[in-house]
Design an enzyme around this catalytic site. Structure first.
Site, PDB file in Angstrom:
ATOM      1  CE1 TYR A  98      -4.936   8.430   8.668  1.00  0.00           C
ATOM      2  CE2 TYR A  98      -3.716   9.046   6.680  1.00  0.00           C
ATOM      3  CZ  TYR A  98      -3.856   8.257   7.814  1.00  0.00           C
ATOM      4  OH  TYR A  98      -2.921   7.286   8.092  1.00  0.00           O
TER       5      TYR A  98
ATOM      6  CE1 TYR B  89       0.368   7.301   7.701  1.00  0.00           C
ATOM      7  CE2 TYR B  89       0.793   6.565   5.456  1.00  0.00           C
ATOM      8  CZ  TYR B  89      -0.076   6.721   6.528  1.00  0.00           C
ATOM      9  OH  TYR B  89      -1.371   6.304   6.413  1.00  0.00           O
TER      10      TYR B  89
ATOM     11  CG  HIS C 241      -1.946   1.040   1.189  1.00  0.00           C
ATOM     12  ND1 HIS C 241      -3.212   0.793   0.733  1.00  0.00           N
ATOM     13  CD2 HIS C 241      -1.903   2.355   1.489  1.00  0.00           C
ATOM     14  CE1 HIS C 241      -3.922   1.900   0.756  1.00  0.00           C
ATOM     15  NE2 HIS C 241      -3.143   2.864   1.222  1.00  0.00           N
TER      16      HIS C 241
ATOM     17  CE  LYS D 112       5.321   5.746  12.539  1.00  0.00           C
ATOM     18  NZ  LYS D 112       5.751   5.364  11.200  1.00  0.00           N
TER      19      LYS D 112
ATOM     20  N   PRO E  74      -3.041   4.848  17.917  1.00  0.00           N
ATOM     21  CG  PRO E  74      -5.128   3.830  17.674  1.00  0.00           C
ATOM     22  CD  PRO E  74      -4.286   4.600  18.642  1.00  0.00           C
TER      23      PRO E  74
HETATM   24  P1  RFL Z   1      -0.290  -7.295  22.579  1.00  0.00           P
HETATM   25  O1  RFL Z   1      -0.580  -7.564  21.180  1.00  0.00           O
HETATM   26  O2  RFL Z   1      -1.268  -6.535  23.393  1.00  0.00           O
HETATM   27  O3  RFL Z   1      -0.005  -8.689  23.276  1.00  0.00           O
HETATM   28  C1  RFL Z   1       0.160  -8.772  24.677  1.00  0.00           C
HETATM   29  C2  RFL Z   1      -0.210 -10.193  25.087  1.00  0.00           C
HETATM   30  O4  RFL Z   1       0.047 -10.361  26.484  1.00  0.00           O
HETATM   31  C3  RFL Z   1      -0.993 -11.138  27.059  1.00  0.00           C
HETATM   32  N1  RFL Z   1      -1.010 -10.855  28.519  1.00  0.00           N
HETATM   33  C4  RFL Z   1      -0.657 -11.756  29.453  1.00  0.00           C
HETATM   34  N2  RFL Z   1      -0.234 -13.031  29.371  1.00  0.00           N
HETATM   35  C5  RFL Z   1       0.043 -13.675  30.538  1.00  0.00           C
HETATM   36  N3  RFL Z   1      -0.095 -13.100  31.762  1.00  0.00           N
HETATM   37  C6  RFL Z   1      -0.503 -11.834  31.895  1.00  0.00           C
HETATM   38  N4  RFL Z   1      -0.622 -11.277  33.104  1.00  0.00           N
HETATM   39  C7  RFL Z   1      -0.812 -11.093  30.697  1.00  0.00           C
HETATM   40  N5  RFL Z   1      -1.251  -9.823  30.451  1.00  0.00           N
HETATM   41  C8  RFL Z   1      -1.361  -9.715  29.128  1.00  0.00           C
HETATM   42  C9  RFL Z   1      -2.239 -10.655  26.320  1.00  0.00           C
HETATM   43  O5  RFL Z   1      -3.287 -11.606  26.396  1.00  0.00           O
HETATM   44  C10 RFL Z   1      -1.701 -10.467  24.905  1.00  0.00           C
HETATM   45  O6  RFL Z   1      -1.867 -11.637  24.121  1.00  0.00           O
HETATM   46  O7  RFL Z   1       1.089  -6.508  22.766  1.00  0.00           O
HETATM   47  P2  RFL Z   1       2.425  -6.471  21.805  1.00  0.00           P
HETATM   48  O8  RFL Z   1       2.918  -7.842  21.495  1.00  0.00           O
HETATM   49  O9  RFL Z   1       3.309  -5.510  22.474  1.00  0.00           O
HETATM   50  O10 RFL Z   1       1.884  -5.864  20.396  1.00  0.00           O
HETATM   51  C11 RFL Z   1       1.434  -4.535  20.330  1.00  0.00           C
HETATM   52  C12 RFL Z   1       0.379  -4.427  19.238  1.00  0.00           C
HETATM   53  O11 RFL Z   1      -0.633  -5.394  19.460  1.00  0.00           O
HETATM   54  C13 RFL Z   1      -0.237  -3.018  19.181  1.00  0.00           C
HETATM   55  O12 RFL Z   1       0.771  -2.045  19.364  1.00  0.00           O
HETATM   56  C14 RFL Z   1      -0.927  -2.736  17.840  1.00  0.00           C
HETATM   57  O13 RFL Z   1      -2.079  -3.541  17.686  1.00  0.00           O
HETATM   58  C15 RFL Z   1      -1.301  -1.249  17.737  1.00  0.00           C
HETATM   59  N6  RFL Z   1      -2.068  -0.958  16.500  1.00  0.00           N
HETATM   60  C16 RFL Z   1      -1.431  -0.822  15.293  1.00  0.00           C
HETATM   61  N7  RFL Z   1      -0.077  -0.966  15.203  1.00  0.00           N
HETATM   62  C17 RFL Z   1       0.551  -0.902  13.998  1.00  0.00           C
HETATM   63  O14 RFL Z   1       1.793  -1.010  13.963  1.00  0.00           O
HETATM   64  N8  RFL Z   1      -0.141  -0.718  12.821  1.00  0.00           N
HETATM   65  C18 RFL Z   1      -1.519  -0.576  12.816  1.00  0.00           C
HETATM   66  O15 RFL Z   1      -2.120  -0.467  11.738  1.00  0.00           O
HETATM   67  C19 RFL Z   1      -2.203  -0.593  14.094  1.00  0.00           C
HETATM   68  N9  RFL Z   1      -3.557  -0.471  14.156  1.00  0.00           N
HETATM   69  C20 RFL Z   1      -3.463  -0.827  16.566  1.00  0.00           C
HETATM   70  C21 RFL Z   1      -4.197  -0.590  15.368  1.00  0.00           C
HETATM   71  C22 RFL Z   1      -4.159  -0.937  17.780  1.00  0.00           C
HETATM   72  C23 RFL Z   1      -5.541  -0.800  17.814  1.00  0.00           C
HETATM   73  N10 RFL Z   1      -6.188  -0.915  19.066  1.00  0.00           N
HETATM   74  C24 RFL Z   1      -7.079  -1.970  19.359  1.00  0.00           C
HETATM   75  C25 RFL Z   1      -5.681  -0.134  20.166  1.00  0.00           C
HETATM   76  C26 RFL Z   1      -5.577  -0.444  15.400  1.00  0.00           C
HETATM   77  C27 RFL Z   1      -6.261  -0.530  16.637  1.00  0.00           C
HETATM   78  C28 RFL Z   1      -7.773  -0.342  16.653  1.00  0.00           C
END
Ligand code: RFL
Length: 384
Positions: free
Chosen positions: A195, A381, A74, A291, A287
């Site tokens: 956007y 970006y 993209h 990043k 978000p």
């Molecule tokens: P995660 O993915 O939250 O995984 C953490 C894991 O830890 C587990 N956990 C535990 N396990 C055992 N014992 C405990 N006490 C625990 N406490 C928690 C959880 O169950 C979970 O499985 O963290 P990680 O690995 O650091 O990854 C981060 C990303 O998931 C996050 O930054 C992104 O999703 C943010 N984000 C986006 N990032 C991008 O780079 N590009 C995007 O396009 C993008 N779009 C987004 C997003 C986040 C969004 N939300 C929901 C805030 C869009 C949205 C809507």
């Protein structure tokens, strides 16, 4: 006596799973504890836009097969405001990099399968309740496990972050803005990420796959997701995206709606004793610039190399982990903050709301007209 493992990782999101895979490739004994069940983590839709560095890390380390097969590249985003629109093809700007669109749940599914194939140990449905960073020991309902090294990849509200000492700084900002984040079972309506800046607030459109599109609507901070009907969401998206002028949206059932408050925070340093933080546990980022998952993958690569060296007796990489990652995290935070001020108008009650609105318009005009400004945008970006 607690069970022992060389590297104990809490959390099977992108950070923990990329780290676990890279460590297994280097022959390091690794155990991941995850509180969710496998079906849950493999179906949790969140990120979708992977930057150039993430695509490189995944490809170089043999983790990119699914992304290369099913993801798509993209390269364009559009800004709608006032009565016009302009597009930026960022593949022709900055470092010429593009995003790869690949849903986070698909990536997590790939990473789990590959990690298990590499002989990694992973226990689902295990919630860590207590953490001792000085000994690397964690407690869960059935007992204790001690890691020679412990890595907190358990997200921004996780137990490992709470175990950091009071002397660690936590730089926090609540941007005072909320989004209704929506997933629609519908093909994308425009070929570009779009956007839209409207008097009612921001609206965003981004592809997730051939049949799924993510939309965002800026909403009141105290709004609830349930208060929005499907019809209400499509009507407000249509209004803010100016469909009468630019063409209608391809509608479909809304499969997920949730409120996301735009917050940022960074822990400094990212290490205490035998424990290291990575991903959202280290730094939560709004978000607005997509990043979060990209930072998680960047940190996982740096930490995997440092831990592999440490297992062989060289801990210099571990000492350098915070100073290596924090400046990159702050660059991303700075750009994400820049995006927030671009996408959202001032609060109506702000005393200088009129001034801020015209200022934002001037910034958008500059982004539309200035090649230098466009290069700055593109570089930040897609990059980390
Ligand atoms: P995660 O993915 O939250 O995984 C953490 C894991 O830890 C587990 N956990 C535990 N396990 C055992 N014992 C405990 N006490 C625990 N406490 C928690 C959880 O169950 C979970 O499985 O963290 P990680 O690995 O650091 O990854 C981060 C990303 O998931 C996050 O930054 C992104 O999703 C943010 N984000 C986006 N990032 C991008 O780079 N590009 C995007 O396009 C993008 N779009 C987004 C997003 C986040 C969004 N939300 C929901 C805030 C869009 C949205 C809507």
């Amino acid at each position: 006596m607690a069970d022992q493992v060389t590297v104990l990782i809490v959390g099977a999101g992108p950070a923990g799973l990329v780290l676990g895979n890279l460590l297994r490739a280097n022959g390091v004994d690794t155990l991941i504890l995850e509180r969710g069940r496998r079906e849950h983590v493999q179906t949790r839709a969140r990120a979708g836009f992977l930057g150039a560095n993430s695509a490189r890390v995944l490809t170089e380390h043999g983790l990119g097969a699914g992304m290369l097969r099913c993801g798509h590249s993209h390269d364009t985003c559009a800004f709608r405001y006032g009565d016009g629109e302009f597009e930026l093809n960022y593949a022709e700007l900055g470092r010429g990099e593009v995003h790869t669109v690949y849903p986070q749940q698909a990536l997590v599914t790939d990473l789990i399968a590959e990690y298990l194939d590499r002989g990694g140990r992973l226990r689902f449905d295990v919630t860590v309740t207590d953490v001792d960073p000085t000994t690397g020991t964690v407690r869960h309902r059935d007992g204790e496990i001690q890691g020679r090294f412990l890595v907190g990849c358990d997200g921004s509200n996780g137990v490992t972050r709470r175990a950091m000492p009071a002397s660690a700084a936590r730089h926090t900002r609540d941007h005072g803005i909320a989004w209704l984040a929506v997933l629609a079972q519908a093909p994308q309506s425009m070929s570009a990420v779009t956007y839209a800046m409207h008097d009612n607030g921001f609206a965003g459109h981004m592809a997730r796959g051939p049949e799924v599109t993510r939309y965002y609507l800026q909403v009141d901070a105290d709004d609830s997701a349930e208060a929005w009907s499907d019809e209400g969401i499509w009507a407000e998206l249509g209004l803010r995206m100016q469909v009468e002028q630019f063409g209608s949206l391809r509608q479909g059932p809304i499969t997920e709606r949730r409120i996301v408050r735009l917050r940022s925070d960074v822990v400094d340093p990212l290490r205490h004793g035998r424990m290291f933080l990575a991903g959202d546990a280290a730094s939560l980022i709004s978000p607005s610039a997509a990043k979060g998952a990209n930072l998680a993958i960047m940190q996982a690569e740096v930490l995997a190399k440092a831990l592999t060296d440490a297992v062989k007796g060289d801990e210099r990489g571990l000492d350098a982990y915070s100073p290596t990652c924090l400046p990159r995290i702050w660059r991303a935070q700075e750009f994400s903050h820049w995006m927030i001020t671009l996408l959202h108008g001032p609060a109506a009650a702000a005393p200088d709301a009129g001034f801020q609105r015209v200022l934002r318009r001037a910034r958008l005009d500059s982004l539309r007209d200035s090649r230098a400004h466009q290069h700055f945008f593109a570089e930040n970006y897609v990059g980390i």
